[in-house]
Design a protein around this motif. Structure first.
Motif, PDB file in Angstrom:
ATOM      1  N   ASP A  48       0.890  -1.374  -0.019  1.00 47.99           N
ATOM      2  CA  ASP A  48       0.083   0.123  -0.045  1.00 47.99           C
ATOM      3  C   ASP A  48       1.003   1.174  -0.042  1.00 47.99           C
ATOM      4  N   LYS A  93      -5.210   7.394  -4.714  1.00 48.66           N
ATOM      5  CA  LYS A  93      -4.856   6.861  -3.599  1.00 48.66           C
ATOM      6  C   LYS A  93      -5.746   7.012  -2.434  1.00 48.66           C
ATOM      7  N   SER A 143      -7.323   1.055  -2.061  1.00 48.69           N
ATOM      8  CA  SER A 143      -6.621   1.607  -1.025  1.00 48.69           C
ATOM      9  C   SER A 143      -5.706   0.236  -0.377  1.00 48.69           C
ATOM     10  N   THR A 144      -6.194  -1.018  -0.511  1.00 48.16           N
ATOM     11  CA  THR A 144      -5.604  -2.330  -0.330  1.00 48.16           C
ATOM     12  C   THR A 144      -5.025  -3.217  -1.521  1.00 48.16           C
TER      13      THR A 144
END
Length: 397
Positions: A254, A270, A276-277
């Motif tokens: 990440d 982002k 996000s993962t």
């Protein structure tokens, strides 16, 4: 003539090399480059049905596979030839062979026969499918193992025909695994005083090289599919087109994703929760690549590599082989090593990718001509000139 001297790491180790094609020679190459005395057993002229399978004796493949060796011609099907071989075994540490499993037994040089004359001998056998089992007797080649071992099933683009890897993965990994097994057996011998039989196969090695893809099935029951150039579980990691070609992009964790978004001036990505993962990015793989492909078309490969390097984002060029050896880092690593060949002159060969601080590997001699060292090796066994001449006249050597 003494054995070529280069690295001292394995100096004093004597290896009898009965191998041909690629897997076995790749094993012996590791040992020879670190200073072992490799005696390559060649068949007398006209007796080797596999002659030429790796190209001309002084062609690029033979040069690269059989450097740092001495050559003895020996007819193992002849009673005197077999007796001479067993005499060599008495003073040797290792025998390496990659015949079909039954051949060494028919020749009378299986592990039982070898250990009877030298209990410390290590026999390394590389086969296509293993020494026993329903497929043990089948002929095996690298591409067959690539298919049976699962590599071709995950290589290529979805929906297209299975694709082989562009190099002999099964052969070469078998050679490396065999060399590893030999060194383990030699280490164990220091305490037990006994040798043992080291076995590997192209099929086993190819399955082992599948590593996480194989574990993915064994642990979770998930059958990996073809993924083209995309990483199976990480996004964005794969090949992307630029304004003048293609590069490899590798955005892993990440933190790298966040640095990547800054590098391409897309901070909004982002901040998107779905991306996000790592698992979220992989679930949305198609969306992410659809966003990125037009962005990467705006700069050259060199510009993207420089920019992403500045942000510590893994990225790299996709080279043709001439570009590989022109790269400054490759040159710094010394992956091309020079040697003089009596036929080809000064040539560069592919170095081993193992660096030792005190006793590094070294290429000191090119491929020997078949039987080039026969007289010297037999003299070391105590044979006089008349005996050697008699053996040669009878085509035993």
């Amino acid at each position: 003539m003494s054995a070529p001297q280069g690295s001292t790491a394995l100096r004093g180790l004597k290896v009898l090399d009965l191998t041909r094609v690629r897997a076995g020679p790749a094993c012996c190459r590791v040992l020879g480059d670190f200073g072992a005395d490799i005696i390559k057993i060649d068949a007398p002229e006209g007796l080797d049905k596999n002659a030429g399978i790796s190209g001309d004796r002084h062609g690029y493949d033979m040069l690269n596979l059989h450097r740092n060796k001495r050559s003895l011609t020996l007819n193992l099907k002849d009673e005197d030839g077999r007796a001479l071989f067993l005499e060599l075994v008495k003073g040797a540490d290792v025998v390496v062979e990659n015949f079909r499993p039954d051949v060494k037994t028919r020749l009378g040089i299986d592990y039982e026969a070898l250990s009877a004359v030298n209990k410390r001998i290590v026999l390394a056998s590389i086969s296509g499918f293993g020494q026993t089992g329903p497929a043990a007797g089948r002929a095996g080649f690298d591409q067959i193992a690539q298919g049976m071992g699962g590599l071709m099933g995950v290589t290529g683009f979805p929906g297209e025909a299975p694709l082989r890897a562009g190099t002999a993965i099964a052969d070469l990994s078998s050679g490396i695994f065999a060399a590893t097994g030999i060194l383990i057996a030699l280490t164990e011998r220091t305490t037990s005083g006994k040798g043992q039989w080291v076995q590997t196969s192209l099929l086993q090695s190819q399955i082992a090289m599948m590593d996480f893809q194989a574990a993915r099935y064994l642990v979770d029951g998930d059958v990996p599919a073809q993924g083209g150039n995309d990483h199976p579980t990480v996004t964005p990691m794969g090949v992307v087109g630029t304004s003048d070609g293609h590069i490899n992009l590798g955005v892993g964790g990440d933190g790298q994703w966040q640095a990547f978004c800054d590098a391409i001036d897309r901070p909004d990505l982002k901040e998107k929760e779905a991306y996000s993962t790592m698992s979220g990015r992989t679930e949305n793989r198609a969306q992410i690549w659809n966003i990125l492909r037009p962005i990467f078309k705006t700069k050259t490969s060199a510009q993207w590599i420089e920019l992403l390097d500045q942000h510590s984002v893994p990225v790299g060029p996709i080279y043709r082989m001439d570009e590989v050896f022109a790269d400054p880092q490759v040159q710094h690593l010394g992956m091309a090593q020079a040697v003089n060949d009596p036929v080809r002159g000064d040539v560069d060969l592919v170095a081993l990718p193992i660096d030792l601080s005190r006793t590094p590997s070294k290429i000191v001699s090119s491929v020997p001509d078949a039987g080039e060292h026969t007289n010297d090796i037999l003299a070391e066994l105590g044979l006089d000139a008349d005996r050697i001449a008699d053996l040669r006249a009878r085509n035993v050597i």
